[in-house]
Design a protein around this motif. Structure first.
Motif, PDB file in Angstrom:
ATOM      1  N   LEU A 277      23.190  27.827 -56.874  1.00  0.00           N
ATOM      2  CA  LEU A 277      23.918  26.576 -56.674  1.00  0.00           C
ATOM      3  C   LEU A 277      24.391  26.388 -55.234  1.00  0.00           C
ATOM      4  N   ASN A 278      24.603  27.493 -54.525  1.00  0.00           N
ATOM      5  CA  ASN A 278      25.049  27.407 -53.130  1.00  0.00           C
ATOM      6  C   ASN A 278      24.018  26.731 -52.235  1.00  0.00           C
ATOM      7  N   PHE A 279      22.751  26.816 -52.599  1.00  0.00           N
ATOM      8  CA  PHE A 279      21.690  26.239 -51.773  1.00  0.00           C
ATOM      9  C   PHE A 279      21.354  24.815 -52.200  1.00  0.00           C
ATOM     10  N   TYR A 280      21.867  24.425 -53.357  1.00  0.00           N
ATOM     11  CA  TYR A 280      21.626  23.062 -53.836  1.00  0.00           C
ATOM     12  C   TYR A 280      22.696  22.107 -53.326  1.00  0.00           C
ATOM     13  N   LEU A 281      23.949  22.556 -53.317  1.00  0.00           N
ATOM     14  CA  LEU A 281      25.055  21.719 -52.848  1.00  0.00           C
ATOM     15  C   LEU A 281      25.314  21.964 -51.367  1.00  0.00           C
ATOM     16  N   ARG A 282      25.289  20.914 -50.577  1.00  0.00           N
ATOM     17  CA  ARG A 282      25.397  21.043 -49.122  1.00  0.00           C
ATOM     18  C   ARG A 282      26.689  21.730 -48.691  1.00  0.00           C
ATOM     19  N   GLU A 283      27.809  21.401 -49.351  1.00  0.00           N
ATOM     20  CA  GLU A 283      29.102  21.975 -48.970  1.00  0.00           C
ATOM     21  C   GLU A 283      29.186  23.474 -49.246  1.00  0.00           C
ATOM     22  N   LEU A 284      28.318  23.972 -50.116  1.00  0.00           N
ATOM     23  CA  LEU A 284      28.347  25.396 -50.447  1.00  0.00           C
ATOM     24  C   LEU A 284      27.312  26.210 -49.681  1.00  0.00           C
ATOM     25  N   ARG A 285      26.516  25.559 -48.854  1.00  0.00           N
ATOM     26  CA  ARG A 285      25.466  26.286 -48.131  1.00  0.00           C
ATOM     27  C   ARG A 285      25.995  27.357 -47.186  1.00  0.00           C
ATOM     28  N   PRO A 286      27.165  27.170 -46.548  1.00  0.00           N
ATOM     29  CA  PRO A 286      27.696  28.290 -45.744  1.00  0.00           C
ATOM     30  C   PRO A 286      27.895  29.552 -46.577  1.00  0.00           C
ATOM     31  N   VAL A 287      28.301  29.391 -47.830  1.00  0.00           N
ATOM     32  CA  VAL A 287      28.473  30.540 -48.720  1.00  0.00           C
ATOM     33  C   VAL A 287      27.117  31.172 -49.017  1.00  0.00           C
ATOM     34  N   GLY A 288      26.123  30.349 -49.293  1.00  0.00           N
ATOM     35  CA  GLY A 288      24.776  30.863 -49.546  1.00  0.00           C
ATOM     36  C   GLY A 288      24.241  31.656 -48.373  1.00  0.00           C
ATOM     37  N   LYS A 289      24.485  31.161 -47.155  1.00  0.00           N
ATOM     38  CA  LYS A 289      24.028  31.866 -45.954  1.00  0.00           C
ATOM     39  C   LYS A 289      24.731  33.209 -45.796  1.00  0.00           C
ATOM     40  N   MET A 290      26.036  33.238 -46.096  1.00  0.00           N
ATOM     41  CA  MET A 290      26.767  34.500 -45.974  1.00  0.00           C
ATOM     42  C   MET A 290      26.281  35.519 -46.999  1.00  0.00           C
ATOM     43  N   ILE A 291      25.942  35.044 -48.210  1.00  0.00           N
ATOM     44  CA  ILE A 291      25.410  35.956 -49.221  1.00  0.00           C
ATOM     45  C   ILE A 291      24.061  36.515 -48.788  1.00  0.00           C
ATOM     46  N   LEU A 292      23.189  35.639 -48.273  1.00  0.00           N
ATOM     47  CA  LEU A 292      21.878  36.096 -47.808  1.00  0.00           C
ATOM     48  C   LEU A 292      21.999  37.123 -46.685  1.00  0.00           C
ATOM     49  N   ARG A 293      22.894  36.843 -45.727  1.00  0.00           N
ATOM     50  CA  ARG A 293      23.083  37.790 -44.622  1.00  0.00           C
ATOM     51  C   ARG A 293      23.597  39.131 -45.149  1.00  0.00           C
ATOM     52  N   SER A 294      24.449  39.085 -46.131  1.00  0.00           N
ATOM     53  CA  SER A 294      25.029  40.327 -46.646  1.00  0.00           C
ATOM     54  C   SER A 294      24.008  41.177 -47.388  1.00  0.00           C
ATOM     55  N   LEU A 295      22.927  40.551 -47.883  1.00  0.00           N
ATOM     56  CA  LEU A 295      21.901  41.307 -48.602  1.00  0.00           C
ATOM     57  C   LEU A 295      21.049  42.161 -47.677  1.00  0.00           C
ATOM     58  N   ASN A 296      21.138  41.919 -46.372  1.00  0.00           N
ATOM     59  CA  ASN A 296      20.568  42.850 -45.387  1.00  0.00           C
ATOM     60  C   ASN A 296      21.577  43.982 -45.245  1.00  0.00           C
ATOM     61  N   LEU A 297      21.399  45.022 -46.031  1.00  0.00           N
ATOM     62  CA  LEU A 297      22.419  46.060 -46.161  1.00  0.00           C
ATOM     63  C   LEU A 297      22.708  46.782 -44.848  1.00  0.00           C
ATOM     64  N   TYR A 298      21.677  46.929 -44.013  1.00  0.00           N
ATOM     65  CA  TYR A 298      21.882  47.623 -42.733  1.00  0.00           C
ATOM     66  C   TYR A 298      22.827  46.821 -41.834  1.00  0.00           C
ATOM     67  N   LYS A 299      22.565  45.509 -41.713  1.00  0.00           N
ATOM     68  CA  LYS A 299      23.420  44.678 -40.868  1.00  0.00           C
ATOM     69  C   LYS A 299      24.807  44.502 -41.479  1.00  0.00           C
ATOM     70  N   ALA A 300      24.853  44.453 -42.804  1.00  0.00           N
ATOM     71  CA  ALA A 300      26.155  44.340 -43.466  1.00  0.00           C
ATOM     72  C   ALA A 300      27.015  45.560 -43.165  1.00  0.00           C
ATOM     73  N   MET A 301      26.414  46.738 -43.237  1.00  0.00           N
ATOM     74  CA  MET A 301      27.146  47.965 -42.931  1.00  0.00           C
ATOM     75  C   MET A 301      27.557  48.013 -41.461  1.00  0.00           C
ATOM     76  N   THR A 302      26.661  47.519 -40.580  1.00  0.00           N
ATOM     77  CA  THR A 302      26.967  47.518 -39.147  1.00  0.00           C
ATOM     78  C   THR A 302      28.177  46.618 -38.853  1.00  0.00           C
ATOM     79  N   ARG A 303      28.195  45.426 -39.471  1.00  0.00           N
ATOM     80  CA  ARG A 303      29.325  44.521 -39.250  1.00  0.00           C
ATOM     81  C   ARG A 303      30.628  45.112 -39.782  1.00  0.00           C
ATOM     82  N   LEU A 304      30.524  45.799 -40.908  1.00  0.00           N
ATOM     83  CA  LEU A 304      31.716  46.403 -41.507  1.00  0.00           C
ATOM     84  C   LEU A 304      32.256  47.527 -40.634  1.00  0.00           C
ATOM     85  N   LEU A 305      31.355  48.352 -40.138  1.00  0.00           N
ATOM     86  CA  LEU A 305      31.782  49.456 -39.270  1.00  0.00           C
ATOM     87  C   LEU A 305      32.323  48.948 -37.940  1.00  0.00           C
TER      88      LEU A 305
END
Length: 446
Positions: free
Chosen positions: A414-442
């Motif tokens: 639904l995040n990719f269907y509704l325009r106002e929720l697309r920032p959330v969809g993008k953040m979820i997609l970025r977080s699924l790159n586990l290496y970069k997610a861990m790097t940002r967290l560290l």
């Protein structure tokens, strides 16, 4: 080792240290209560056996479908407002308390009336629902929690809650030793709710506050209701699409045994749900204030928040899924063996909780709470439809599949269907790159 940890913490900003301190106290509380749940809760499930345990679960779940009326969705709004303006606490908390008390009465009437229409010949079920629903009135004292969360001061609250949990655990053990019936456990739950309200009041007073200073304001009530009505409807829809599976299992199948198996799988899957919640409780006030001060840093911090939710989901789902047969057998025994395949599948649905909580925080800060309503209604309708098809054919496994499908459509797609929720969809997609997610967290501790 301790010196290294202290050095790392010393490099963090004061605000982040406050968040970590708050999370630490909440973690202590949840771990303590989780320990009690594993020992006493499992003992209760073993004692009641799948059929009666399923019946008690049905009553609790049925009441939860209507509990949004009692809560009125005020938590997020009250916490946000007090975090921004601490001087308004007495009026805001007093008004919220009265509204939730009235909401609890309405919930009791609606719940008992509904179950009487649905199951007029099942007296035990109606009594269980009535007892559990009475607790929604006492839960008005949850208003006190909002002040502690808004100020990131939960130490006293944690101590109070843990004391009550210990008393409740002893009470349930006594009921088991006395070989009491299922209705006694419902009364024990109501007593625990009342004790928790008393403990919260004492903790609030010890922290230098006074309930006597709370005051009700019609103007403040109107302001809160104007914003929270969306959350009430959204909360009702959320409970429908997250709990309707258990209600439908208890309604569509003549035997509550399947519900007993399923409820154990759900309970084990959700045993770590306190982690996304305590993270939310600790970061939400900071994100709310950061939105006003530094919008760019605010978005970066939100991305790290979603990264944390993803890593948490994967880190919990993998071991539980693979070890489910051993977990069920050791904790619940052979009588619950049918729970294992349900658990191995259901635990993957926890992405719905992790991402759902994070998205709710984003919508609250951005003042776009109406999208919570849209997504929740969509989820409720979807889940009811899928469950109606799968439960009669596949029982508890069908309900599990329905939950995963619903969460994917509502929380991800639904995040990719509704325009106002697309920032959330993008953040979820970025977080699924586990290496970069861990790097940002560290990167937070460098």
């Amino acid at each position: 080792m301790v010196h290294k940890i202290a050095t790392v913490i010393g490099k963090l900003s004061p605000g982040l240290r406050q968040v970590i301190d708050n999370i630490s106290w909440l973690l202590v509380e949840r771990l303590f209560q989780m320990g009690l749940a594993l020992v006493v809760g499992i003992w209760v499930a073993r004692y009641l056996q799948p059929k009666d345990y399923g019946l008690l679960t049905y009553a609790m779940t049925f009441v939860s479908l209507f509990s949004a009326i009692a809560q009125l969705g005020l938590g997020t709004i009250v916490i946000r407002d007090i975090a921004r303006d601490p001087s308004s606490k007495d009026e805001t908390l007093g008004t919220a308390f009265v509204l939730q008390f009235i909401g609890g009465i309405v919930t009791l009437v609606v719940t008992v009336g509904t179950i009487s229409l649905l199951k007029p010949d099942e007296i035990l079920t109606r009594w269980l629902v009535c007892i559990v629903a009475t607790g929604t009135i006492v839960n008005a004292f949850n208003t006190i929690d909002y002040w502690f969360q808004s100020q990131l001061k939960v130490k006293y609250l944690v101590v109070a809650n843990n004391l009550v949990s210990a008393v409740y655990a002893v009470l349930r053990i006594v009921l088991i030793r006395l070989q009491m019936t299922v209705i006694a456990f419902a009364w024990a739950g109501l007593a625990e709710t009342a004790l928790r309200g008393l403990a919260r009041s004492i903790a609030y007073s010890i922290n230098g506050n006074h309930l006597s200073r709370w005051r009700f304001s019609w103007h403040r009530a109107k302001t809160l209701l104007q914003e929270c009505w969306i959350l009430v409807l959204s909360g009702l829809a959320v409970y429908v699409y997250s709990k309707i599976d258990q209600v439908m299992l208890g309604s569509l199948l003549s035997d509550t045994t399947q519900l007993g198996y399923y409820s154990v799988a759900v309970k084990l899957s959700e045993i770590f749900d306190f982690l996304p919640m305590i993270i939310y409780q600790s970061v939400f006030p900071k994100l709310s204030s950061l939105k006003e001060k530094n919008p760019e840093d605010y978005l970066n911090k939100f991305q790290v928040y979603f990264d944390t939710m993803t890593l948490l989901w994967i880190g919990i789902a993998v071991p539980i899924s693979f070890l489910s047969p051993y977990i069920v057998n050791i904790l619940y025994g052979k009588s619950y063996a049918a729970t294992a395949p349900i658990l191995s599948l259901y635990v993957w649905a926890q992405f719905g909780t992790n991402f759902g909580v994070a998205r709710s925080a984003y919508l609250a800060v951005e003042k776009k709470l109406h999208y919570s309503l849209y997504s929740s209604v969509f989820g409720a309708l979807t889940n009811i439809a899928i469950n109606a098809i799968l439960i009669p054919r596949f029982g508890a496994i069908g309900a599990t599949i329905a939950t995963i499908m619903t969460y994917f459509m509502v929380i991800i797609a639904l995040n990719f269907y509704l325009r106002e929720l697309r920032p959330v969809g993008k953040m979820i997609l970025r977080s699924l790159n586990l290496y970069k997610a861990m790097t940002r967290l560290l990167g937070l501790v460098r």
